[in-house]
Design a protein around this motif. Structure first.
Motif, mmCIF file in Angstrom:
data_model
loop_
_atom_site.group_PDB
_atom_site.id
_atom_site.type_symbol
_atom_site.label_atom_id
_atom_site.label_comp_id
_atom_site.label_asym_id
_atom_site.label_seq_id
_atom_site.Cartn_x
_atom_site.Cartn_y
_atom_site.Cartn_z
ATOM 1 N N ASP A 115 0.834 -1.208 0.000
ATOM 2 C CA ASP A 115 0.000 0.000 0.000
ATOM 3 C C ASP A 115 0.869 1.259 0.000
ATOM 4 O O ASP A 115 0.596 2.214 -0.735
ATOM 5 C CB ASP A 115 -0.921 0.020 1.227
ATOM 6 N N ILE A 167 1.054 4.113 -2.968
ATOM 7 C CA ILE A 167 0.812 5.530 -2.679
ATOM 8 C C ILE A 167 1.984 6.373 -3.173
ATOM 9 O O ILE A 167 1.803 7.402 -3.828
ATOM 10 C CB ILE A 167 0.583 5.744 -1.170
ATOM 11 N N GLN A 217 -4.362 9.572 2.898
ATOM 12 C CA GLN A 217 -3.616 8.329 2.674
ATOM 13 C C GLN A 217 -2.624 8.074 3.810
ATOM 14 O O GLN A 217 -2.488 6.945 4.294
ATOM 15 C CB GLN A 217 -2.877 8.398 1.338
ATOM 16 N N HIS A 221 1.908 9.239 -6.127
ATOM 17 C CA HIS A 221 2.332 10.627 -5.908
ATOM 18 C C HIS A 221 3.330 11.062 -6.984
ATOM 19 O O HIS A 221 3.230 12.172 -7.527
ATOM 20 C CB HIS A 221 2.990 10.770 -4.531
#
Length: 331
Positions: free
Chosen positions: A46, A50, A128, A54
């Motif tokens: 995860d 993320i 997040q 980004h």
């Protein structure tokens, strides 16, 4: 003039986030390549997803703005054939630590922004980080590796400070540490323990003697802070904070470039300055404030040494800067 151009604060936030996430992705790819724990793998994945999202979002935004993309870090700084440098539990601790840093830095960045697409990006990044932090804490607690901060009795009533001696800490009777000060002490210990493990791993794998000397200095500084803060707790008849070991392996093969390792230490040093500054702001006992200020001066000096090393090797990527008007005007 186009009022929708990125402002200096928006450029700063996006440039910094891009650099940091490119570095972080390298670590997370290494962890995913060597992790064995089936419960830890999903949370590291995860974090990796993320970070990569980004990078892609900022890359697209910079291309749209015709803004030069930072070189940052890539698979060139990663050696996936290297064996694990850290244990699986450290990988979990790494996600926990980096998500905490994300919560602090993204919150600070968000408060300086105005353009809607950039605001939306950081609002999502904050969410997040919060979810990642919560998931990491929950898993650490279930595995028995989350070190809880010291507990104190609930107050029996509201009280007000009656004497200026409340701030003393040099001579005579000292008041007990309050909840704000205990919080700062605990997380300064935790931050330094995280850095200590990272530096230990880096020391095992770097072959550059100048970098090794610099990393060793950082290791001694982290150990000094951990010892000092733990002594403060023990002197208050509180149990010293001894985090559960998330050890470094015995590998001497580096998964990371020296450039990436130095950059990461510099990021953590910058975080330490911010953390110590906040601690000084909320701590009112003078002996504690003085000790925090002393550590801040030492960390600042340490950071200067690291920047000098990066400049010598031409590894320090220059942030975007304003034009030199005096030079342009030739005055």
């Amino acid at each position: 003039m186009d009022n929708n151009r990125l402002s200096s604060t928006e450029i700063s936030a996006l440039w910094t986030t891009y650099m940091n996430d490119c570095a972080s992705v390298c670590f997370l790819k290494h962890f995913m390549n060597v992790l064995q724990d089936a419960e830890i793998r999903p949370i590291v994945q995860d974090a990796l997803n993320i970070g990569e999202s980004h990078i892609q979002t900022i890359r697209s935004l910079f291309q749209q703005e015709q803004f030069p993309l930072p070189k940052a870090f890539s698979d060139e700084d990663l050696h996936l054939s290297a064996p694990p440098l850290f244990t699986d539990l450290y990988a979990l601790g790494h996600v926990y630590g980096m998500s905490r840093i994300g919560l602090i830095s993204y919150g600070s960045m968000y408060s300086t922004l105005a353009r809607k697409d950039v605001l939306d990006f950081y609002a999502k990044a904050l969410q997040q980080s919060a979810e990642l932090y919560q998931n990491a804490v929950n898993l650490m607690q279930s595995k028995g590796v989350y070190d809880r901060p010291p507990k104190i009795p609930y107050p029996e009533s509201v009280a007000f400070v009656e004497k200026a001696s409340y701030m003393s800490g040099w001579l005579g009777e000292q008041r007990p540490l309050n909840a704000l000060e205990l919080t700062e002490i605990f997380f300064n210990i935790e931050r330094n323990y995280f850095g200590l493990l990272l530096l230990t791993g880096f020391l095992q794998v770097t072959q550059d003697e100048h970098i090794k000397k610099y990393l060793m200095k950082g290791k001694h500084l982290a150990e000094k802070q951990i010892k000092t803060f733990n002594t403060l707790l023990l002197n208050e008849d509180l149990l010293g904070t001894v985090p559960v070991a998330m050890e470094v392996t015995a590998s001497t093969t580096s998964p990371f470039s020296d450039k990436l390792m130095l950059f990461t230490v510099n990021v953590l040093q910058s975080t330490a300055i911010s953390t110590l500054g906040h601690s000084i702001a909320v701590c009112t006992r003078k002996d504690l404030s003085a000790q925090l200020a002393k550590f801040m001066a030492e960390v600042l000096a340490y950071g200067d040494d690291g920047l000098s090393l990066m400049i010598e090797r031409e590894w320090l990527e220059q942030p975007p800067q304003a034009p030199n008007r005096r030079k342009l005007m030739q005055v």
